[in-house]
Design a protein around this motif. Sequence first.
Motif, PDB file in Angstrom:
ATOM      1  N   PHE A   1       0.843  -1.201   0.000  1.00 33.16           N
ATOM      2  CA  PHE A   1       0.000   0.000   0.000  1.00 33.16           C
ATOM      3  C   PHE A   1       0.878   1.252   0.000  1.00 33.16           C
ATOM      4  CE2 PHE A   1      -2.595   3.253   2.045  1.00 33.16           C
ATOM      5  CZ  PHE A   1      -3.843   3.074   1.451  1.00 33.16           C
ATOM      6  N   ASP A   2       1.869   1.278   0.896  1.00 34.96           N
ATOM      7  CA  ASP A   2       2.770   2.437   0.997  1.00 34.96           C
ATOM      8  C   ASP A   2       3.578   2.622  -0.284  1.00 34.96           C
ATOM      9  OD1 ASP A   2       1.833   2.834   3.551  1.00 34.96           O
ATOM     10  OD2 ASP A   2       3.614   2.007   4.541  1.00 34.96           O
ATOM     11  N   ALA A   3       4.044   1.521  -0.863  1.00 28.61           N
ATOM     12  CA  ALA A   3       4.844   1.610  -2.093  1.00 28.61           C
ATOM     13  C   ALA A   3       4.028   2.240  -3.216  1.00 28.61           C
ATOM     14  CB  ALA A   3       5.333   0.224  -2.502  1.00 28.61           C
ATOM     15  N   ILE A   4       2.779   1.835  -3.322  1.00 25.44           N
ATOM     16  CA  ILE A   4       1.915   2.408  -4.364  1.00 25.44           C
ATOM     17  C   ILE A   4       1.701   3.893  -4.074  1.00 25.44           C
ATOM     18  CG2 ILE A   4      -0.386   2.379  -5.395  1.00 25.44           C
ATOM     19  CD1 ILE A   4      -0.433  -0.673  -4.699  1.00 25.44           C
ATOM     20  N   ALA A   5       1.367   4.206  -2.825  1.00 27.07           N
ATOM     21  CA  ALA A   5       1.094   5.598  -2.453  1.00 27.07           C
ATOM     22  C   ALA A   5       2.304   6.494  -2.700  1.00 27.07           C
ATOM     23  CB  ALA A   5       0.669   5.669  -0.985  1.00 27.07           C
ATOM     24  N   PHE A   6       3.479   6.043  -2.313  1.00 23.21           N
ATOM     25  CA  PHE A   6       4.689   6.858  -2.475  1.00 23.21           C
ATOM     26  C   PHE A   6       5.059   7.051  -3.945  1.00 23.21           C
ATOM     27  CE2 PHE A   6       6.082   5.251   1.911  1.00 23.21           C
ATOM     28  CZ  PHE A   6       5.541   6.361   2.543  1.00 23.21           C
ATOM     29  N   ASN A   7       4.675   6.108  -4.782  1.00 24.01           N
ATOM     30  CA  ASN A   7       5.072   6.167  -6.193  1.00 24.01           C
ATOM     31  C   ASN A   7       4.025   6.750  -7.122  1.00 24.01           C
ATOM     32  OD1 ASN A   7       7.826   4.992  -6.539  1.00 24.01           O
ATOM     33  ND2 ASN A   7       6.876   3.433  -5.247  1.00 24.01           N
ATOM     34  N   ILE A   8       2.875   7.106  -6.596  1.00 17.79           N
ATOM     35  CA  ILE A   8       1.804   7.631  -7.452  1.00 17.79           C
ATOM     36  C   ILE A   8       2.278   8.781  -8.346  1.00 17.79           C
ATOM     37  CG2 ILE A   8      -0.395   8.886  -7.444  1.00 17.79           C
ATOM     38  CD1 ILE A   8      -1.220   7.015  -5.119  1.00 17.79           C
ATOM     39  N   PRO A   9       2.947   9.806  -7.806  1.00 19.74           N
ATOM     40  CA  PRO A   9       3.342  10.927  -8.679  1.00 19.74           C
ATOM     41  C   PRO A   9       4.243  10.472  -9.840  1.00 19.74           C
ATOM     42  CG  PRO A   9       3.733  11.475  -6.372  1.00 19.74           C
ATOM     43  CD  PRO A   9       3.343  10.030  -6.427  1.00 19.74           C
ATOM     44  N   TYR A  10       5.181   9.579  -9.563  1.00 19.15           N
ATOM     45  CA  TYR A  10       6.106   9.116 -10.599  1.00 19.15           C
ATOM     46  C   TYR A  10       5.418   8.172 -11.566  1.00 19.15           C
ATOM     47  CZ  TYR A  10       9.182  10.909  -7.018  1.00 19.15           C
ATOM     48  OH  TYR A  10       9.765  11.703  -6.083  1.00 19.15           O
ATOM     49  N   LEU A  11       4.616   7.270 -11.016  1.00 20.44           N
ATOM     50  CA  LEU A  11       3.954   6.280 -11.861  1.00 20.44           C
ATOM     51  C   LEU A  11       2.926   6.940 -12.770  1.00 20.44           C
ATOM     52  CD1 LEU A  11       3.489   3.558  -9.129  1.00 20.44           C
ATOM     53  CD2 LEU A  11       4.996   3.391 -11.094  1.00 20.44           C
ATOM     54  N   ALA A  12       2.184   7.898 -12.237  1.00 19.26           N
ATOM     55  CA  ALA A  12       1.115   8.534 -13.002  1.00 19.26           C
ATOM     56  C   ALA A  12       1.675   9.352 -14.165  1.00 19.26           C
ATOM     57  CB  ALA A  12       0.268   9.404 -12.085  1.00 19.26           C
ATOM     58  N   GLN A  13       2.845   9.963 -13.999  1.00 20.88           N
ATOM     59  CA  GLN A  13       3.427  10.801 -15.053  1.00 20.88           C
ATOM     60  C   GLN A  13       3.762  10.011 -16.305  1.00 20.88           C
ATOM     61  OE1 GLN A  13       6.859  12.612 -13.331  1.00 20.88           O
ATOM     62  NE2 GLN A  13       5.668  13.864 -11.908  1.00 20.88           N
ATOM     63  N   GLY A  14       4.348   8.848 -16.117  1.00 22.97           N
ATOM     64  CA  GLY A  14       4.836   8.089 -17.262  1.00 22.97           C
ATOM     65  C   GLY A  14       3.850   7.099 -17.830  1.00 22.97           C
ATOM     66  N   GLU A  15       2.716   6.951 -17.221  1.00 24.37           N
ATOM     67  CA  GLU A  15       1.765   5.934 -17.643  1.00 24.37           C
ATOM     68  C   GLU A  15       0.726   6.505 -18.598  1.00 24.37           C
ATOM     69  OE1 GLU A  15       1.196   2.595 -16.937  1.00 24.37           O
ATOM     70  OE2 GLU A  15       3.196   2.571 -16.076  1.00 24.37           O
ATOM     71  N   THR A  16       0.452   5.776 -19.655  1.00 28.64           N
ATOM     72  CA  THR A  16      -0.653   6.184 -20.511  1.00 28.64           C
ATOM     73  C   THR A  16      -1.952   5.585 -19.973  1.00 28.64           C
ATOM     74  OG1 THR A  16      -0.151   4.315 -21.937  1.00 28.64           O
ATOM     75  CG2 THR A  16       0.734   6.460 -22.591  1.00 28.64           C
ATOM     76  N   SER A  17      -1.830   4.442 -19.263  1.00 28.47           N
ATOM     77  CA  SER A  17      -3.012   3.894 -18.594  1.00 28.47           C
ATOM     78  C   SER A  17      -3.187   4.672 -17.304  1.00 28.47           C
ATOM     79  CB  SER A  17      -2.820   2.406 -18.284  1.00 28.47           C
ATOM     80  OG  SER A  17      -1.965   2.247 -17.170  1.00 28.47           O
ATOM     81  N   LYS A  18      -4.341   4.553 -16.696  1.00 28.59           N
ATOM     82  CA  LYS A  18      -4.568   5.294 -15.453  1.00 28.59           C
ATOM     83  C   LYS A  18      -4.116   4.504 -14.224  1.00 28.59           C
ATOM     84  CE  LYS A  18      -9.498   3.980 -15.466  1.00 28.59           C
ATOM     85  NZ  LYS A  18      -9.601   2.830 -14.760  1.00 28.59           N
ATOM     86  N   TYR A  19      -3.459   3.363 -14.426  1.00 19.36           N
ATOM     87  CA  TYR A  19      -3.071   2.521 -13.305  1.00 19.36           C
ATOM     88  C   TYR A  19      -1.639   2.765 -12.870  1.00 19.36           C
ATOM     89  CZ  TYR A  19      -7.305   0.124 -14.650  1.00 19.36           C
ATOM     90  OH  TYR A  19      -8.607  -0.162 -14.958  1.00 19.36           O
ATOM     91  N   ALA A  20      -1.443   2.725 -11.551  1.00 17.50           N
ATOM     92  CA  ALA A  20      -0.100   2.889 -10.998  1.00 17.50           C
ATOM     93  C   ALA A  20       0.640   1.558 -10.958  1.00 17.50           C
ATOM     94  CB  ALA A  20      -0.180   3.479  -9.592  1.00 17.50           C
ATOM     95  N   ILE A  21      -0.117   0.468 -10.867  1.00 17.06           N
ATOM     96  CA  ILE A  21       0.513  -0.852 -10.725  1.00 17.06           C
ATOM     97  C   ILE A  21      -0.512  -1.923 -11.090  1.00 17.06           C
ATOM     98  CG2 ILE A  21      -0.137  -1.109  -8.283  1.00 17.06           C
ATOM     99  CD1 ILE A  21       2.631  -2.372  -7.801  1.00 17.06           C
TER     100      ILE A  21
END
Length: 168
Positions: A106-126
């Motif tokens: 849960f924490d890993a997803i939360a901490f990475n949302i800003p980075y994951l969301a920027q590079g993703e064309t899908s709306k999913y972080a993981i």
Amino acid sequence: MSHTQASDWEASIVAAITEELDQLKYLIEDRSGSTEKNDIHAQVSRLCGLTDLAHNDAIPFSASIRLQLHELNEMAMGMVRNTVDFSPPTEDFVQSVEREAAQGLFDAIAFNIPYLAQGETSKYAIALSMNAFDLMRTHMGDHPDFEMMERLVLVQDYRVMKLAGDNR
């Protein structure tokens, strides 16, 4: 190399193994509370590393020394079998470890949302397997941010993820 020198080096290996065996005995019998299971496991690994030399045909041990190394190994394994608690972990312990893993995910997803969301064309972080997501829901479902988190996770059947292969 004379036979006496060979006996000396063999004797020094047996002496070293005997010292490691004494250390194992000390760790197993230690009631001070400062010895942890990991200490015992590390000692068993050291000891087995030395006694396993008997299986290496490239080392010119005499037959009697090879036998002695096997016996020392058996003594060590006997000590471990007789004294270390091999009972399965309690349900509370398993729940605690699962809860910790779910919190970490849960924490890993939360901490990475800003980075994951920027590079993703899908709306999913993981993307997670159904089992991993269910585990996280079980332990983190009542977290105030869980609903938002749920929208960022693509949940897939593990077999589908496996079929998809390595998409990096």
